[in-house]
Design an enzyme around this catalytic site. Sequence first.
Site, PDB file in Angstrom:
ATOM      1  N   SER A   1      -1.544  -1.053  -9.129  1.00  0.00           N
ATOM      2  CA  SER A   1      -0.173  -1.156  -8.626  1.00  0.00           C
ATOM      3  C   SER A   1       0.799  -0.506  -9.606  1.00  0.00           C
ATOM      4  CB  SER A   1       0.199  -2.629  -8.434  1.00  0.00           C
ATOM      5  OG  SER A   1      -0.430  -3.129  -7.273  1.00  0.00           O
TER       6      SER A   1
ATOM      7  N   GLU B   1       0.991   9.866   2.241  1.00  0.00           N
ATOM      8  CA  GLU B   1      -0.187   9.010   2.356  1.00  0.00           C
ATOM      9  C   GLU B   1       0.165   7.725   3.101  1.00  0.00           C
ATOM     10  OE1 GLU B   1      -1.816   7.635  -1.345  1.00  0.00           O
ATOM     11  OE2 GLU B   1      -3.677   6.980  -0.405  1.00  0.00           O
TER      12      GLU B   1
END
Lengths: 376, 386
Positions: free
Chosen positions: B141, B249
Amino acid sequence: MGLLTDDQKMLQETAASFLAEEGSVGKQLRHWRDIGCKDGFGHGLWKQFAELGMTGICIPESHGGLGLGATEAALVLEEIGRNLTPSPFLATAVVGARAIAGTQHADRWFPGILTGETILALAVDEGSRHGPAQTALEAKRQGNGFVLNGCKQFVVQGASADMIVTAARTAGSLGEPEGITLFAVPRDAKGLEVENVALVDSSKAARLTFENVQLDADAVIGEVDGGWAPLKRALAAGNAGAAAELVGVASGASAMTLDYLRQRKQFGKLIGEFQALQHRAAHLYAEIEIARAAAFKAAQLLDAGDEQAELYASVAKAKSADVANFAVREGVQMHGGIGMTDEHDIGLYMKREAVLGELWGDVYYHREQVARLSGY
Amino acid sequence: MTTDLDAFRAETRTWLEANCPAEMCQPIRSEADVCWGGRNWTFQSDAQRSWLEAMAGRGWTVPDWPKDYGGGGLPAEEARVLKEEMQRIGARPPLTSFGISMLGPALLAFGTEEQKGHYLPQIARGEIRWCQGYSEPGAGSDLAGLQTKAEDKGDHWLVNGQKVWTSYADKADWIFCLVRTSTESKQGGISFLLFDMATPGVSTKPILLISGNSPFCETFLDDVKVPKDQIVGEVNKGWDVAKYLLGHEREMIAGMGLGAGGSSVTLGSVVKPADPLLRAEIAAFDVDALAFAAMSERFAAMWKAGEAHPASPSMMKYAGTELNKRRNELAVAAGGSEALEWDSERSGGGSAARNWLRSKGNSIEGGTSEIQLNIVAKHILRLPGA
């Protein structure tokens, strides 16, 4: 499905600034509530709607209206929802107008809608849950006309209406869509008893009792026994419209809550800095965007006469009611104690959502419709 | 205008009917039916090869890219017509690749003229298969915390480090890779490199997932020499390229919320739930899925018109992936014990169970749901301290 046209954007801007100014909670909802107004809305504002041409959005140009459609109505309704503006717009200018369009009743009632003098209502439900096929109110042929006996409830603005579009059974049995006929019933018809009921959000809905109400044959809207199709069309327009208004309610409640998160301090910090609240606010944002897209698509499909319009009207109503309910629950919770006070507006959003969410079928009713229309 | 577009439609229809082999109009049954291209690609059939060659010949593997770079040079409305006409006959995409969906758009935005002229036509023709080197064992992350370093050795970069979750690294020819070129600043010390996976020092190891498949790898980089001109954008400005590419994406992953059958097929109509309580949950899901399909349509239109908030792909990615997970939970519930079979023929090799398990990664890959919510809170809602 495309984006808004320049004309639609202009209408949206007009409606947004007009309703933020003239339709605000202080000027309308609280004012009429606190003086105990019998209509629950202001006729002056309805006249202003007319002056702007907005009451004629769904009325054809041949009748002097704007000849627009569900998409433009949705743009106005989202602003009505955002400002909690009490208004006959949905029941009269969208549902009522659509129910009588193309019939001889249009000539009788459209002029008054265009000037902001006429109020229409739709009487469909007879129990506490929406069920148009459960229409039992009996209309029996008598001489040249009909005589009506039975009850209706949750008739929005029914006590203020000049005419009530009423679904009655002329044939078939309870639960069947066949054999329903729509009638144009004057509110002052002899034998019609009207109980004006105040609802939780300070709007009014009537309970009607028909006791040998006699109507001429020309009170029929459309075909005898053929009321189901026009009723469904009016309800689809109503649900697409209610969905747009619910998106406005959700947006208004969410904007108010976000403002609060940016101002309120606890533990020496703005509460909007806490990730526990940020994630909930961000999730809510996504849900509102999705609900808006669904409401917009339902309106566009209605305008295009697409066969999926009925499905999407139910998708839009179920989704937007679900999301608006979530928005007001989060709103009241995140406001803490102040959100429980009558003084603060966030509670008014919760009340309005409850009524709009129930109108013409709640979340569960419309999920069932989506399942059935999808073949399961 | 309309007549031009109608003529284009008619012409396209005729061409597609003449050039799309019947086999390529069959629905995609599994991963094996997808054409990824690349140096080592083995075509599944002659039909797959000729379909790719025919489409690439017209630049229609990337219809809206400029013709100079191997694209079709089609304006938006013609690209839409092509898509509609392909859908009409159920034509499979001739080529699926990270080059098309991710690197290409980034090169178009950030590449030099030489880079665009060199790499883009190879992508358009399906000659080079790309993989993405972003995540690292210590940078998931917190992507900008990546440690793989690239040292300036005068005539080349020397790259050392490890990447993880590299999709299809074991099958890819080249990688686009984020590396640290400076420790002075976290986001401002990252650069975007391109290099050949056959370069000495590059090795990969597949990761077995809970779904029993291995679409991802660990990628090890030991003294990998990369020519100096294989950097996209400026040194230490790679984060801008990476963020741009992540937007693409997320858009792609968000589309998965629509479900395999497309937007109009409801889950309930497929699984026909008999249990009334399950049916109610599935109906609630279908409302959400149809509403999300409307959102996807609206989002695509707004994105094209430049009316979407730049952070809105995060919202789409979050909502779409959470929806897909829910869809799989309900599909498995509706399937009962049959949905738990792992390798039987009747269960399609355990497809329900494997899809269900695989879907759990949707809200992790490409930025977790929690990261997307952080982005929405900060960039769209402008909440304090976010």
